[in-house]
Design an enzyme around this catalytic site. Sequence first.
Site, PDB file in Angstrom:
ATOM      1  N   CYS A 109      14.494  20.214  23.682  1.00  0.00           N
ATOM      2  CA  CYS A 109      15.713  20.528  22.932  1.00  0.00           C
ATOM      3  C   CYS A 109      15.680  19.847  21.561  1.00  0.00           C
ATOM      4  CB  CYS A 109      16.939  20.091  23.724  1.00  0.00           C
ATOM      5  SG  CYS A 109      16.840  18.406  24.312  1.00  0.00           S
TER       6      CYS A 109
ATOM      7  N   THR B  13       9.554  27.277  28.085  1.00  0.00           N
ATOM      8  CA  THR B  13       9.287  28.655  27.659  1.00  0.00           C
ATOM      9  C   THR B  13       8.695  28.719  26.247  1.00  0.00           C
ATOM     10  OG1 THR B  13      11.582  28.801  26.916  1.00  0.00           O
ATOM     11  CG2 THR B  13      11.069  29.662  29.114  1.00  0.00           C
TER      12      THR B  13
ATOM     13  N   GLY C 275      21.103  28.251  26.086  1.00  0.00           N
ATOM     14  CA  GLY C 275      21.650  27.173  25.267  1.00  0.00           C
ATOM     15  C   GLY C 275      22.083  25.966  26.063  1.00  0.00           C
TER      16      GLY C 275
END
Length: 302
Positions: free
Chosen positions: A128, A191, A70
């Site tokens: 993000c 990822t 996170g």
Amino acid sequence: MTDLTVKIGSLTLKNPIMPASGTFGPELAPLLDINRLGAIVPKSTTLSERGGNQTPRICETDGGMINSIGIQSKGIEHYIANILPSYQGFEPPLIASISGESIEEFENLAERLDREPSVAALELNISCPNLRDNGQAFGMSADTTYQLLGKVRAITDKPLIAKLTPNVTRIQDIAQAAEQGGADALTVANTFLAMAIDIETRKPRIGNVMGGLSGAAVKPLIVRLIYQVHQATNLPIIGSGGVMNGQDAIEMILAGASAVQVGTATFIQPNAMNTITDGITDYLVRHHISAVKDLIGQVNLE
């Protein structure tokens, strides 16, 4: 003698190997010769302090691992006052990874780090979520990617590296948008969105339910993405995902990468980046190749 130097925009690296953001810190110094790295990439910083995702944040999978940290961060002020000074004793150039929840946050971070002489380049983590676009990651939209790169490009002359997400339909479109927006290089990639379930408890093995898959299992997917991006743009590519040894690094370079990031391998073998660099040298010597840059994009399709 073999020449391992590569160019990433205006940066010249003494070799292609660097850490992936979030997998490296100065505490590795007793286990790894940091001065042998091509570049240093600390964990991403954010504008304000972030607590990160709920635990558990990491679980092992076949051939890899899932993480959902996170982007835990103490914010840009702490980064400048504490993180940057902790790397000043090392020789490789420092690439600062930045993450924002809006284009304005990326602009603010770039403006702050543009004033820091110890920062050689910026890696923009555009994987993000964008709070103003229903939570979609910046790097999932070509238009948003173009806008973000253009805004940051207007603020700094430092080399800009756009870190792309693999979780898109056509990564070539995003890569071209980043190039048109002003990126100097591309990291391919972040990822892969993944999930694992504990069949005894029937609960997700990650507190955030889903996370990012990394490690050896994703390397063939990343090699394919590198090849596709190399065909679509003229920008240097930093391959990232599943590199465990020198052979893996060479494979990415042949697909079109100029440099390679190492992440999960460091958790398994703390000095992996040094051994991977040695593996590249061994390959060049064995094949009588004088410079690693001569291998970039040289996959034989005949």
